[in-house]
Design a protein around this motif. Structure first.
Motif, PDB file in Angstrom:
ATOM      1  N   LYS A 114      11.332   7.838  13.773  1.00  0.00           N
ATOM      2  CA  LYS A 114      10.170   8.074  12.936  1.00  0.00           C
ATOM      3  C   LYS A 114      10.857   9.033  11.926  1.00  0.00           C
ATOM      4  O   LYS A 114      10.079   8.752  10.701  1.00  0.00           O
ATOM      5  N   GLN A 115      11.636   9.856  12.047  1.00  0.00           N
ATOM      6  CA  GLN A 115      12.187  10.623  10.906  1.00  0.00           C
ATOM      7  C   GLN A 115      13.006   9.694  10.052  1.00  0.00           C
ATOM      8  O   GLN A 115      12.845   9.835   8.776  1.00  0.00           O
ATOM      9  N   LYS A 162      10.485   7.670   7.911  1.00  0.00           N
ATOM     10  CA  LYS A 162       9.959   8.302   6.839  1.00  0.00           C
ATOM     11  C   LYS A 162      11.087   8.772   5.699  1.00  0.00           C
ATOM     12  O   LYS A 162      10.962   8.467   4.463  1.00  0.00           O
TER      13      LYS A 162
END
Length: 166
Positions: free
Chosen positions: A54-55, A58
């Motif tokens: 997820k990081q 992003k």
């Protein structure tokens, strides 16, 4: 430790990210059909992203939008000591900058190892985040690229960063 993966959309095609729960361990860029490059290990299935993926998702989104120049997501690079030395040198090339295979060979302490450097650059398991696309020939000419659709994907990445090439 088990690995997880997720496939995301990007302006350069689908990207598959693999994580061991602590760091990104692999990134692949899908190539156009018929390309010898860019196969997604999990066939483009969506996967289930963990916090590291997820990081990375992003940060990649910010990179493609022109809002990020450096990545903070941790990566785990597994390879020979020589490969790891070259990948470490790739991380030192700033956004919008470039180097040649000869430059990397000299930085690694063996100025005659440009061909071996090419092999290490091509084996980079986490392209974009470890910016192997910033490597050009000594005369700033385009060279190959093992991700996505090959050189056309490299051109897209160079253009995002405003890197001049011939």
């Amino acid at each position: 430790m088990t690995s997880t993966f997720a496939t995301i959309d990007s302006p350069i095609g689908r990207i598959e990210l693999t994580s061991d729960g602590e760091a990104i361990t692999f990134l692949s860029i899908e190539g156009v059909e018929g390309s010898p490059h860019g196969r997604l290990q999990h066939g483009g299935r969506p996967g289930v992203p963990d916090k590291v993926i997820k990081q990375a998702t992003k940060e990649l989104g910010e990179y493609f939008a022109g809002k990020r120049k450096d990545f903070d997501v941790p990566v785990k690079l597994v390879g020979t000591p020589f490969q790891q030395a070259i990948w470490h040198e790739l991380l030192a090339i700033p956004y919008g900058g470039h180097a040649s295979y000869g430059d990397l060979a000299a930085r690694a302490g063996n100025p005659k190892a440009a061909r071996a450097v090419g092999g290490a650059v091509g084996a980079n398991p986490v392209p974009i985040i470890v910016p192997c696309h910033r490597i050009l020939a000594g005369n700033s000419k385009l060279t190959g690229y093992s991700g996505g659709s090959g050189v056309s994907t490299k051109i897209q990445l160079l253009d995002i960063e405003g890197i001049t090439y011939r």
